[in-house]
Write an enzyme that holds these catalytic residues in place. Structure first.
Site, PDB file in Angstrom:
ATOM      1  N   TYR A 176      -6.592 -11.532  -0.887  1.00  0.00           N
ATOM      2  CA  TYR A 176      -5.284 -11.391  -1.533  1.00  0.00           C
ATOM      3  C   TYR A 176      -4.249 -12.322  -0.915  1.00  0.00           C
ATOM      4  O   TYR A 176      -4.335 -12.702   0.249  1.00  0.00           O
ATOM      5  CB  TYR A 176      -4.752  -9.956  -1.366  1.00  0.00           C
ATOM      6  CG  TYR A 176      -5.609  -8.876  -1.961  1.00  0.00           C
ATOM      7  CD1 TYR A 176      -5.416  -8.434  -3.273  1.00  0.00           C
ATOM      8  CD2 TYR A 176      -6.618  -8.269  -1.217  1.00  0.00           C
ATOM      9  CE1 TYR A 176      -6.195  -7.436  -3.818  1.00  0.00           C
ATOM     10  CE2 TYR A 176      -7.413  -7.272  -1.752  1.00  0.00           C
ATOM     11  CZ  TYR A 176      -7.195  -6.858  -3.051  1.00  0.00           C
ATOM     12  OH  TYR A 176      -7.977  -5.866  -3.576  1.00  0.00           O
ATOM     13  N   ARG A 230      -0.609  -2.446  -0.069  1.00  0.00           N
ATOM     14  CA  ARG A 230       0.763  -1.954   0.092  1.00  0.00           C
ATOM     15  C   ARG A 230       0.897  -1.050   1.316  1.00  0.00           C
ATOM     16  O   ARG A 230       1.956  -0.992   1.942  1.00  0.00           O
ATOM     17  CB  ARG A 230       1.253  -1.260  -1.176  1.00  0.00           C
ATOM     18  CG  ARG A 230       0.358  -0.216  -1.767  1.00  0.00           C
ATOM     19  CD  ARG A 230       0.762   0.062  -3.223  1.00  0.00           C
ATOM     20  NE  ARG A 230      -0.294   0.722  -3.958  1.00  0.00           N
ATOM     21  CZ  ARG A 230      -0.343   2.029  -4.176  1.00  0.00           C
ATOM     22  NH1 ARG A 230       0.609   2.813  -3.700  1.00  0.00           N
ATOM     23  NH2 ARG A 230      -1.315   2.553  -4.874  1.00  0.00           N
ATOM     24  N   ASP A 251       5.585  -0.072  -2.468  1.00  0.00           N
ATOM     25  CA  ASP A 251       5.843  -1.373  -3.081  1.00  0.00           C
ATOM     26  C   ASP A 251       7.196  -1.316  -3.778  1.00  0.00           C
ATOM     27  O   ASP A 251       7.832  -0.258  -3.849  1.00  0.00           O
ATOM     28  CB  ASP A 251       4.718  -1.784  -4.050  1.00  0.00           C
ATOM     29  CG  ASP A 251       4.542  -0.816  -5.212  1.00  0.00           C
ATOM     30  OD1 ASP A 251       5.547  -0.290  -5.735  1.00  0.00           O
ATOM     31  OD2 ASP A 251       3.384  -0.582  -5.623  1.00  0.00           O
ATOM     32  N   ASP A 310      -3.487  -2.675  -8.856  1.00  0.00           N
ATOM     33  CA  ASP A 310      -2.262  -1.987  -9.243  1.00  0.00           C
ATOM     34  C   ASP A 310      -1.608  -2.711 -10.410  1.00  0.00           C
ATOM     35  O   ASP A 310      -1.768  -3.931 -10.569  1.00  0.00           O
ATOM     36  CB  ASP A 310      -1.271  -1.949  -8.072  1.00  0.00           C
ATOM     37  CG  ASP A 310      -1.677  -0.949  -6.997  1.00  0.00           C
ATOM     38  OD1 ASP A 310      -2.506  -0.065  -7.294  1.00  0.00           O
ATOM     39  OD2 ASP A 310      -1.152  -1.050  -5.875  1.00  0.00           O
TER      40      ASP A 310
END
Length: 294
Positions: free
Chosen positions: A68, A173, A82, A40
């Site tokens: 992540y 997210r 988000d 993203d």
């Protein structure tokens, strides 16, 4: 000379993965270039870029497990899941670390995930985010994902830092959104950094600025990794000249005494020829890479 290899970019914030590819396509003066898994725009971190004939290997990175570090902000819900989106609701949150960890444990393992509306997934030829921007929400089919690691690393006020290892196609997210929903307070992702994609980790990554500066000087060799580096987890098998010749002509080969498993196959002068599986000493090639510089 044609460029062939893999560049590990530390993607900057507010750049799309496509932006990075387009910038490097122009800087390297090549048409054959792609990335190994979308990030993203708000995310940073490991973005493998495949150049030249190395693009043949990009699918293996796209399908690989990713790692992540993400921040989840509890007590907030947005339309994009988000903090870049429109706030749909807020509420005070007093969730403790222990309460959060108990919920995290329920999200580990194989599961179904409904992708967000703000995504590039297509339905009836239209990207979901295009519909979402028009205020249209459509039913999305849940997808199979796997979260192998989901750990709490720390906290700062209503933001908690998570360490996540997951399969291809997992929306971090959405994990944050679903965790917030499970806690009854709502949640949204406030930051995201990819620290590993398949064989490539953040220690291997370079800033886009540094790569572009070297490209302007006409030499990016220090940033170009060999195509076989993506398969570093698999052992190597050195083939004799006759075996290598058969591989290059698409003929079947056998490897005496080699245990069953997946291997990297090499010819003379360490030429990377193929990735393949051995079963009962018979080799079934998964993909050939001869002609790709290694």
């Amino acid at each position: 000379m044609d460029l062939n290899g893999i560049i590990i970019v530390d993607k900057p914030e507010d750049w799309t993965s496509h932006d990075v590819v387009a910038k490097l396509r122009n800087a390297l003066k090549t048409k054959r270039i792609g990335h190994g898994g979308t990030l993203d725009p708000m995310a940073t971190g490991v973005l493998p870029i495949f150049v030249g004939r190395a693009t043949r290997a990009s699918e293996f990175c796209e399908n690989a497990e990713k790692e992540y570090v993400a921040d989840i902000r509890l007590g907030m819900v947005t339309d994009t899941q988000d903090i870049t989106g429109n706030v749909l609701g807020t509420r005070a949150s007093s969730v403790s670390s222990a309460e959060l960890e108990a919920i995290l444990a329920t999200f580990v393992g194989p599961q179904k995930q409904i992708p967000p509306m703000y995504s590039a997934i297509k339905k009836n030829g239209k990207k979901l985010y295009e519909l979402a921007r028009k205020g249209i929400e459509v039913e999305r089919q849940a997808r199979d994902i796997n979260i192998s690691t989901l750990e709490l690393m720390g906290s700062n006020g209503s933001d908690f830092t998570l360490h996540i290892v997951c399969s291809k196609g997992t929306y971090i997210r959405t994990i944050c959104h679903d965790i917030g929903a499970a806690l009854g307070v709502g949640g949204t992702m406030s930051s995201l950094r990819r620290t590993k994609a398949g064989a490539f980790d953040i220690e291997m990554a370079h800033t886009l600025e540094a790569i572009l500066a070297s490209a302007a000087q006409g030499d990016i060799s220090q940033y170009l990794r060999a195509v076989d580096s993506i398969f570093s987890e698999y052992p190597a098998v050195m083939l004799c000249a006759a075996q290598a010749a058969k591989v290059k002509h698409g003929a079947q080969i056998t490897v005496s005494g080699q245990p069953d498993g997946r291997y990297r196959f090499y010819g003379a002068e360490d030429e990377f020829l193929a990735l393949g599986n051995v079963e009962n000493e018979n080799v079934k090639m998964i993909k050939n890479f001869f002609g790709v510089e290694s």
